[in-house]
Design a protein around this motif. Structure first.
Motif, PDB file in Angstrom:
ATOM      1  N   UNK A   1      -0.923   1.757  24.113  1.00  0.00           N
ATOM      2  CA  UNK A   1      -1.779   1.602  25.287  1.00  0.00           C
ATOM      3  C   UNK A   1      -3.117   0.982  24.908  1.00  0.00           C
ATOM      4  N   UNK A   2      -3.686   1.420  23.803  1.00  0.00           N
ATOM      5  CA  UNK A   2      -4.938   0.826  23.326  1.00  0.00           C
ATOM      6  C   UNK A   2      -4.716  -0.659  23.008  1.00  0.00           C
ATOM      7  N   UNK A   3      -3.614  -0.950  22.311  1.00  0.00           N
ATOM      8  CA  UNK A   3      -3.296  -2.342  21.992  1.00  0.00           C
ATOM      9  C   UNK A   3      -3.076  -3.149  23.268  1.00  0.00           C
ATOM     10  N   UNK A   4      -2.404  -2.557  24.254  1.00  0.00           N
ATOM     11  CA  UNK A   4      -2.137  -3.261  25.513  1.00  0.00           C
ATOM     12  C   UNK A   4      -3.433  -3.622  26.230  1.00  0.00           C
ATOM     13  N   UNK A   5      -4.377  -2.703  26.265  1.00  0.00           N
ATOM     14  CA  UNK A   5      -5.660  -2.978  26.933  1.00  0.00           C
ATOM     15  C   UNK A   5      -6.377  -4.148  26.251  1.00  0.00           C
ATOM     16  N   UNK A   6      -6.407  -4.118  24.934  1.00  0.00           N
ATOM     17  CA  UNK A   6      -7.059  -5.196  24.179  1.00  0.00           C
ATOM     18  C   UNK A   6      -6.329  -6.517  24.395  1.00  0.00           C
TER      19      UNK A   6
ATOM     20  N   UNK B   1      -4.359  -7.373  26.882  1.00  0.00           N
ATOM     21  CA  UNK B   1      -4.505  -7.831  28.265  1.00  0.00           C
ATOM     22  C   UNK B   1      -5.848  -8.519  28.485  1.00  0.00           C
ATOM     23  N   UNK B   2      -6.894  -7.983  27.869  1.00  0.00           N
ATOM     24  CA  UNK B   2      -8.210  -8.612  27.976  1.00  0.00           C
ATOM     25  C   UNK B   2      -8.196  -9.996  27.320  1.00  0.00           C
ATOM     26  N   UNK B   3      -7.590 -10.083  26.142  1.00  0.00           N
ATOM     27  CA  UNK B   3      -7.499 -11.375  25.453  1.00  0.00           C
ATOM     28  C   UNK B   3      -6.638 -12.358  26.237  1.00  0.00           C
ATOM     29  N   UNK B   4      -5.557 -11.874  26.818  1.00  0.00           N
ATOM     30  CA  UNK B   4      -4.698 -12.731  27.638  1.00  0.00           C
ATOM     31  C   UNK B   4      -5.478 -13.275  28.828  1.00  0.00           C
ATOM     32  N   UNK B   5      -6.243 -12.413  29.475  1.00  0.00           N
ATOM     33  CA  UNK B   5      -7.031 -12.842  30.633  1.00  0.00           C
ATOM     34  C   UNK B   5      -7.999 -13.955  30.241  1.00  0.00           C
ATOM     35  N   UNK B   6      -8.689 -13.761  29.139  1.00  0.00           N
ATOM     36  CA  UNK B   6      -9.677 -14.759  28.709  1.00  0.00           C
ATOM     37  C   UNK B   6      -9.003 -16.067  28.315  1.00  0.00           C
ATOM     38  N   UNK B   7      -8.054 -15.998  27.395  1.00  0.00           N
ATOM     39  CA  UNK B   7      -7.501 -17.224  26.835  1.00  0.00           C
ATOM     40  C   UNK B   7      -6.541 -17.940  27.782  1.00  0.00           C
ATOM     41  N   UNK B   8      -5.812 -17.220  28.615  1.00  0.00           N
ATOM     42  CA  UNK B   8      -4.991 -17.896  29.621  1.00  0.00           C
ATOM     43  C   UNK B   8      -5.866 -18.683  30.585  1.00  0.00           C
ATOM     44  N   UNK B   9      -6.968 -18.074  31.007  1.00  0.00           N
ATOM     45  CA  UNK B   9      -7.873 -18.770  31.916  1.00  0.00           C
ATOM     46  C   UNK B   9      -8.489 -19.995  31.262  1.00  0.00           C
ATOM     47  N   UNK B  10      -8.835 -19.895  29.995  1.00  0.00           N
ATOM     48  CA  UNK B  10      -9.394 -21.048  29.277  1.00  0.00           C
ATOM     49  C   UNK B  10      -8.355 -22.164  29.186  1.00  0.00           C
ATOM     50  N   UNK B  11      -7.120 -21.816  28.809  1.00  0.00           N
ATOM     51  CA  UNK B  11      -6.083 -22.846  28.656  1.00  0.00           C
ATOM     52  C   UNK B  11      -5.726 -23.497  29.990  1.00  0.00           C
TER      53      UNK B  11
ATOM     54  N   UNK C   1      -0.261 -13.505  37.421  1.00  0.00           N
ATOM     55  CA  UNK C   1      -0.045 -12.126  36.978  1.00  0.00           C
ATOM     56  C   UNK C   1       1.195 -12.006  36.088  1.00  0.00           C
ATOM     57  N   UNK C   2       2.144 -12.911  36.272  1.00  0.00           N
ATOM     58  CA  UNK C   2       3.369 -12.868  35.464  1.00  0.00           C
ATOM     59  C   UNK C   2       3.080 -13.021  33.968  1.00  0.00           C
ATOM     60  N   UNK C   3       2.053 -13.754  33.621  1.00  0.00           N
ATOM     61  CA  UNK C   3       1.699 -13.923  32.207  1.00  0.00           C
ATOM     62  C   UNK C   3       1.366 -12.606  31.526  1.00  0.00           C
ATOM     63  N   UNK C   4       0.851 -11.679  32.277  1.00  0.00           N
ATOM     64  CA  UNK C   4       0.431 -10.407  31.696  1.00  0.00           C
ATOM     65  C   UNK C   4       1.617  -9.493  31.380  1.00  0.00           C
ATOM     66  N   UNK C   5       2.750  -9.740  31.995  1.00  0.00           N
ATOM     67  CA  UNK C   5       3.940  -8.935  31.722  1.00  0.00           C
ATOM     68  C   UNK C   5       4.425  -9.146  30.288  1.00  0.00           C
ATOM     69  N   UNK C   6       4.310 -10.367  29.790  1.00  0.00           N
ATOM     70  CA  UNK C   6       4.717 -10.627  28.406  1.00  0.00           C
ATOM     71  C   UNK C   6       3.850  -9.838  27.428  1.00  0.00           C
ATOM     72  N   UNK C   7       2.599  -9.698  27.750  1.00  0.00           N
ATOM     73  CA  UNK C   7       1.689  -8.916  26.914  1.00  0.00           C
ATOM     74  C   UNK C   7       2.125  -7.457  26.875  1.00  0.00           C
TER      75      UNK C   7
END
Length: 101
Positions: free
Chosen positions: A35-40, A42-52, A75-81
């Motif tokens: 869960x801790x890893x997922x939160x981290x 998910x935050x990285x996914x949000x940042x870098x997906x938006x940048x890309x 939102x589908x991108x976050x499911x892979x995370x």
């Protein structure tokens, strides 16, 4: 094929692996760590997906996504995370020969 349909086998596999790993010792500790890893992640996914996506490196056809997004990232991108955060540790535990005590 939509991205929602594409992610379903991955979500199912991660859920099954996680449930099977519940039979091994220290399941609660692994879930906290995941869960801790997922939160981290998910935050990285949000940042870098938006940048890309913002830089034009990735483009999602509108007919293949749900329309729900965090910034520009569907939102589908976050499911892979989530699959990675829970499924990979579960698979590691299930494939390890030595049972931890």
């Amino acid at each position: 094929m939509t991205y929602q349909v594409l992610i379903l086998p991955f979500l199912a596999a991660a859920a099954i692996l996680t449930l099977l790993s519940a039979l091994r010792p220290h399941f609660g500790k692994r879930m906290i760590a995941s869960t801790i890893a997922a939160v981290i992640l998910l935050a990285l996914t949000a940042v870098f997906d938006n940048v890309m996506i913002g830089a034009g490196l990735v483009k999602y056809p509108e007919e293949n996504v749900s329309g729900i997004a965090i910034g520009l990232a569907p939102i589908e991108d976050f499911a892979y995370t989530l699959c990675a955060a829970y499924g990979v540790p579960a698979l590691f535990v299930l494939l390890s020969r030595k049972k931890t005590t």
